[in-house]
Enzyme design. Structure first.
Site, PDB file in Angstrom:
ATOM      1  N   VAL A 175      58.250  18.395  14.814  1.00 12.00           N
ATOM      2  CA  VAL A 175      57.579  17.345  15.599  1.00 12.00           C
ATOM      3  C   VAL A 175      58.194  17.163  16.984  1.00 12.00           C
ATOM      4  O   VAL A 175      57.564  16.594  17.866  1.00 12.00           O
ATOM      5  CB  VAL A 175      57.547  15.985  14.848  1.00 12.00           C
ATOM      6  CG1 VAL A 175      56.736  16.086  13.564  1.00 12.00           C
ATOM      7  CG2 VAL A 175      58.951  15.437  14.596  1.00 12.00           C
ATOM      8  N   ASN A 202      55.980   9.972  10.190  1.00 10.71           N
ATOM      9  CA  ASN A 202      57.056   9.603   9.260  1.00 10.71           C
ATOM     10  C   ASN A 202      58.300  10.471   9.383  1.00 10.71           C
ATOM     11  O   ASN A 202      59.374  10.067   8.931  1.00 10.71           O
ATOM     12  CB  ASN A 202      56.484   9.655   7.825  1.00 10.71           C
ATOM     13  CG  ASN A 202      57.552   9.767   6.774  1.00 10.71           C
ATOM     14  OD1 ASN A 202      58.150   8.761   6.394  1.00 10.71           O
ATOM     15  ND2 ASN A 202      57.841  10.981   6.334  1.00 10.71           N
ATOM     16  N   SER A 220      61.918   0.923  11.600  1.00 13.46           N
ATOM     17  CA  SER A 220      62.918   0.556  10.595  1.00 13.46           C
ATOM     18  C   SER A 220      63.318  -0.884  10.891  1.00 13.46           C
ATOM     19  O   SER A 220      63.266  -1.305  12.060  1.00 13.46           O
ATOM     20  CB  SER A 220      64.140   1.458  10.730  1.00 13.46           C
ATOM     21  OG  SER A 220      65.232   0.899  10.030  1.00 13.46           O
ATOM     22  N   TYR A 255      69.479   6.095  16.529  1.00 10.38           N
ATOM     23  CA  TYR A 255      68.371   5.818  15.599  1.00 10.38           C
ATOM     24  C   TYR A 255      67.673   4.501  15.946  1.00 10.38           C
ATOM     25  O   TYR A 255      66.445   4.412  15.967  1.00 10.38           O
ATOM     26  CB  TYR A 255      68.952   5.775  14.177  1.00 10.38           C
ATOM     27  CG  TYR A 255      67.941   5.733  13.067  1.00 10.38           C
ATOM     28  CD1 TYR A 255      67.198   6.863  12.735  1.00 10.38           C
ATOM     29  CD2 TYR A 255      67.745   4.581  12.318  1.00 10.38           C
ATOM     30  CE1 TYR A 255      66.280   6.833  11.692  1.00 10.38           C
ATOM     31  CE2 TYR A 255      66.835   4.531  11.276  1.00 10.38           C
ATOM     32  CZ  TYR A 255      66.110   5.660  10.967  1.00 10.38           C
ATOM     33  OH  TYR A 255      65.203   5.629   9.928  1.00 10.38           O
ATOM     34  N   ALA A 301      67.635   3.022  18.885  1.00 10.98           N
ATOM     35  CA  ALA A 301      66.908   3.202  20.152  1.00 10.98           C
ATOM     36  C   ALA A 301      65.552   3.847  19.886  1.00 10.98           C
ATOM     37  O   ALA A 301      64.516   3.400  20.406  1.00 10.98           O
ATOM     38  CB  ALA A 301      67.719   4.083  21.108  1.00 10.98           C
ATOM     39  N   LYS A 310      63.838   3.944  17.021  1.00 11.78           N
ATOM     40  CA  LYS A 310      62.969   3.127  16.170  1.00 11.78           C
ATOM     41  C   LYS A 310      62.434   1.901  16.909  1.00 11.78           C
ATOM     42  O   LYS A 310      61.318   1.439  16.641  1.00 11.78           O
ATOM     43  CB  LYS A 310      63.708   2.725  14.893  1.00 11.78           C
ATOM     44  CG  LYS A 310      64.051   3.912  14.000  1.00 11.78           C
ATOM     45  CD  LYS A 310      62.805   4.630  13.536  1.00 11.78           C
ATOM     46  CE  LYS A 310      63.089   5.772  12.589  1.00 11.78           C
ATOM     47  NZ  LYS A 310      61.860   6.457  12.154  1.00 11.78           N
TER      48      LYS A 310
HETATM   49  P1  ADP Z   1      62.940   9.280   4.445  1.00 10.25           P
HETATM   50  O1  ADP Z   1      61.895   9.589   3.437  1.00 10.25           O
HETATM   51  O2  ADP Z   1      63.912   8.239   4.018  1.00 10.25           O
HETATM   52  O3  ADP Z   1      62.322   8.973   5.798  1.00 10.25           O
HETATM   53  P2  ADP Z   1      63.810  12.072   4.201  1.00 10.25           P
HETATM   54  O4  ADP Z   1      65.005  12.759   4.801  1.00 10.25           O
HETATM   55  O5  ADP Z   1      63.645  12.113   2.725  1.00 10.25           O
HETATM   56  O6  ADP Z   1      63.856  10.575   4.719  1.00 10.25           O
HETATM   57  O7  ADP Z   1      62.475  12.641   4.883  1.00 10.25           O
HETATM   58  C1  ADP Z   1      62.367  12.938   6.227  1.00 10.25           C
HETATM   59  C2  ADP Z   1      61.493  14.188   6.356  1.00 10.25           C
HETATM   60  O8  ADP Z   1      61.347  14.505   7.742  1.00 10.25           O
HETATM   61  C3  ADP Z   1      62.108  15.419   5.684  1.00 10.25           C
HETATM   62  O9  ADP Z   1      61.139  16.033   4.853  1.00 10.25           O
HETATM   63  C4  ADP Z   1      62.479  16.319   6.839  1.00 10.25           C
HETATM   64  O10 ADP Z   1      62.391  17.702   6.541  1.00 10.25           O
HETATM   65  C5  ADP Z   1      61.445  15.910   7.873  1.00 10.25           C
HETATM   66  N1  ADP Z   1      61.848  16.263   9.240  1.00 10.25           N
HETATM   67  C6  ADP Z   1      63.057  16.111   9.814  1.00 10.25           C
HETATM   68  N2  ADP Z   1      63.056  16.574  11.078  1.00 10.25           N
HETATM   69  C7  ADP Z   1      61.797  17.033  11.317  1.00 10.25           C
HETATM   70  C8  ADP Z   1      61.152  17.634  12.435  1.00 10.25           C
HETATM   71  N3  ADP Z   1      61.807  17.865  13.571  1.00 10.25           N
HETATM   72  N4  ADP Z   1      59.845  17.975  12.311  1.00 10.25           N
HETATM   73  C9  ADP Z   1      59.179  17.760  11.147  1.00 10.25           C
HETATM   74  N5  ADP Z   1      59.726  17.206  10.067  1.00 10.25           N
HETATM   75  C10 ADP Z   1      61.012  16.849  10.133  1.00 10.25           C
END
Ligand code: ADP
Length: 259
Positions: free
Chosen positions: A65, A91, A152, A165, A167, A169
């Site tokens: 993302v 998310n 959050s 984080y 900043a 959020k």
């Molecule tokens: P929570 O559910 O508490 O927000 P998690 O770590 O379980 O935290 O989920 C966060 C998700 O975001 C993970 O599946 C992770 O792979 C995904 N993620 C992290 N960085 C990126 C990124 N740059 N692009 C897409 N997805 C991402």
């Protein structure tokens, strides 16, 4: 608008784990076709397999993302496959905690690095911007859209060791208020869910003692579960939630009320 017998199309970023996974499943159970975007490709594919096995419709895609070109290509693929995009759940998230400056025995012994700050901003703030910008032209053309982004409760009350984080959020709340103003006339709403303490892999590193105290400071007396947050996403994503925009919904068992 889609006719009543064609499904709504939803994208869930970070849909491979935790809250995103619960949301993707809940959307599929509610009849949405779901695009699961995640940097963790295998996790996204597993979620899609589970949805498909349960009779739902879902597609997986590896998306970073923080990269606008990834988001644009992924949005185009959703339109190509389903013809529209009704819902975007922003998310995906990461944490890289560290104090602004770390002090030991009166001496500064460390600090949050510029890279640490930027990394979290790139995923949690710019990632929301990138994905939203990628889907909004389609939503404008169809005069319908629901954008729900994850903040959050720490954006509201701060948190030790989370300058980056917090900043990001807090920025999500600000951007959403702008989008509510800019996009309302096209039938698009933009809202925020602000989860409190939720039991996912993101909190695994929190020491037992701290976890216990967090629960003690939560009026409902328990940690949140991913489904608790998913329910809020589905509510704000609903076609009938058309008069709610620019709002931030805390889903935190009351912890934001303080003690
Ligand atoms: P929570 O559910 O508490 O927000 P998690 O770590 O379980 O935290 O989920 C966060 C998700 O975001 C993970 O599946 C992770 O792979 C995904 N993620 C992290 N960085 C990126 C990124 N740059 N692009 C897409 N997805 C991402």
């Amino acid at each position: 608008m889609t006719s009543t017998n064609s499904p709504r199309i939803a994208i869930v970023t970070g849909g491979g784990n935790g809250i995103g996974r619960a949301t993707a499943r809940m959307l599929a159970d509610a009849g949405y076709a779901v695009a699961v975007w995640d940097l963790a490709e295998q996790a996204a594919e597993e979620v899609v397999s589970a949805i498909t096995a349960a009779g739902g419709v879902a597609i997986a895609r590896k998306v970073d993302v923080s990269k606008p070109e990834d988001c644009a290509a992924a949005a185009a693929a959703v339109v190509e496959r389903f013809g529209r995009i009704d819902v975007l759940i922003n998310n995906a998230g990461v944490v890289r905690d560290g104090q602004l400056v770390k002090v030991k025995d009166g001496q500064v012994v460390g600090q949050m690095s510029a890279e640490q700050f930027q990394f979290v901003l790139d995923v949690c703030l710019k990632g929301v911007f990138n994905c939203t910008q990628a889907v909004v032209p389609t939503m404008i053309a169809q005069k319908y859209g629901r954008i729900v982004s994850t903040s959050s409760v720490v954006a509201l009350y701060g948190n030790f060791g989370q300058t980056n984080y917090v900043a990001a959020k807090a920025g999500v709340i600000g951007m959403t208020r702008v989008w509510a103003r800019e996009l309302g006339r096209y039938g698009i709403t933009a809202n925020v869910v602000a989860p409190g303490f939720v039991a996912t892999s993101m909190v695994e590193s929190i020491p037992e003692k701290v976890l216990k105290s967090m629960i003690e400071h939560t009026p409902v007396g328990r940690a949140g579960q991913p489904d608790d947050i998913a329910r809020a996403y589905l509510f704000l994503a609903d076609e009938k939630s058309s008069f709610i925009t620019g709002a931030t919904l805390s889903v935190d068992g009351g912890s934001v009320l303080g003690t």
